[in-house]
Design a protein around this motif. Structure first.
Motif, PDB file in Angstrom:
ATOM      1  N   TYR A  37       0.921  -1.156  -0.186  1.00 34.48           N
ATOM      2  CA  TYR A  37       0.004   0.113  -0.143  1.00 34.48           C
ATOM      3  C   TYR A  37       0.920   1.237   0.121  1.00 34.48           C
ATOM      4  O   TYR A  37       2.025   0.986   0.407  1.00 34.48           O
ATOM      5  CB  TYR A  37      -0.900   0.091   1.280  1.00 34.48           C
ATOM      6  N   ARG A  38       0.361   2.382  -0.387  1.00 28.75           N
ATOM      7  CA  ARG A  38       0.947   3.579  -0.301  1.00 28.75           C
ATOM      8  C   ARG A  38       0.130   4.757   0.260  1.00 28.75           C
ATOM      9  O   ARG A  38      -0.970   4.665   0.000  1.00 28.75           O
ATOM     10  CB  ARG A  38       1.555   4.045  -1.466  1.00 28.75           C
ATOM     11  N   GLN A  39       0.803   5.771   0.817  1.00 29.84           N
ATOM     12  CA  GLN A  39       0.139   6.847   1.547  1.00 29.84           C
ATOM     13  C   GLN A  39       0.971   8.157   0.989  1.00 29.84           C
ATOM     14  O   GLN A  39       1.872   8.166   1.679  1.00 29.84           O
ATOM     15  CB  GLN A  39      -0.346   6.729   2.983  1.00 29.84           C
ATOM     16  N   ALA A  40       0.533   9.141   0.548  1.00 24.93           N
ATOM     17  CA  ALA A  40       1.132  10.313   0.259  1.00 24.93           C
ATOM     18  C   ALA A  40       0.424  11.282   1.348  1.00 24.93           C
ATOM     19  O   ALA A  40      -0.724  11.001   1.626  1.00 24.93           O
ATOM     20  CB  ALA A  40       0.927  10.724  -1.179  1.00 24.93           C
ATOM     21  N   PRO A  41       0.966  12.355   1.511  1.00 25.19           N
ATOM     22  CA  PRO A  41       0.766  13.312   2.581  1.00 25.19           C
ATOM     23  C   PRO A  41      -0.576  13.993   2.062  1.00 25.19           C
ATOM     24  O   PRO A  41      -0.816  14.229   0.858  1.00 25.19           O
ATOM     25  CB  PRO A  41       1.960  14.428   2.348  1.00 25.19           C
ATOM     26  N   GLY A  42      -1.416  13.933   3.326  1.00 24.45           N
ATOM     27  CA  GLY A  42      -2.714  14.531   2.842  1.00 24.45           C
ATOM     28  C   GLY A  42      -3.857  13.454   1.925  1.00 24.45           C
ATOM     29  O   GLY A  42      -4.885  13.943   1.894  1.00 24.45           O
ATOM     30  N   LYS A  43      -3.467  12.255   1.910  1.00 18.56           N
ATOM     31  CA  LYS A  43      -4.126  11.348   1.012  1.00 18.56           C
ATOM     32  C   LYS A  43      -4.283  10.102   1.746  1.00 18.56           C
ATOM     33  O   LYS A  43      -3.777   9.819   2.574  1.00 18.56           O
ATOM     34  CB  LYS A  43      -3.333  11.054  -0.362  1.00 18.56           C
TER      35      LYS A  43
END
Length: 121
Positions: A37-43
């Motif tokens: 999984y991935r998580q970008a800032p604010g997402k």
């Protein structure tokens, strides 16, 4: 108790490649699901790719044809080969495993600590 260790993130130019690793260790009987999984800032955190114990894979549309997930059950390790990287792939990448453990024979979800992938344009 199960431990996950991730590695392989880093800084790469657009068009480049990286390979992520996630190794599980501990009281493992079986790993039925392994995913990235991935998580970008604010997402929100999003599924990038997953692979079942039977070898079935699933990919986010945004990475199809560029990323490949694989697993080595002898090493309890999942890999994510990322090619043709784009700046929008920049994110913290997390592995997730669904594990049946000993001695309780129960199933748990475990997450890795995350590894930063940065793609420069």
């Amino acid at each position: 108790q199960v431990q996950l260790v991730e590695s392989g993130g880093g800084l790469v130019q657009a068009g480049g490649s990286l390979r992520l690793f996630c190794a599980a260790s501990g009281s493992i009987i079986r790993i039925s699901f392994m995913g990235w999984y991935r998580q970008a800032p604010g997402k929100q955190r999003e599924l990038v790719a997953s692979i079942t114990s039977g070898g079935s894979t699933n990919y986010a549309d945004s990475v199809k044809g560029r990323f490949t997930i694989s697993r080595d059950d002898a090493k309890n390790t999942v890999y994510l080969q990322m090619n043709s990287l784009k700046p929008e792939d920049t994110s913290v990448y997390y592995c997730k495993v669904v594990v049946t453990t000993t001695p309780d024979y129960r199933t748990y979800n475990y997450w890795g600590q995350g590894t930063q992938v940065t793609v420069s344009s």
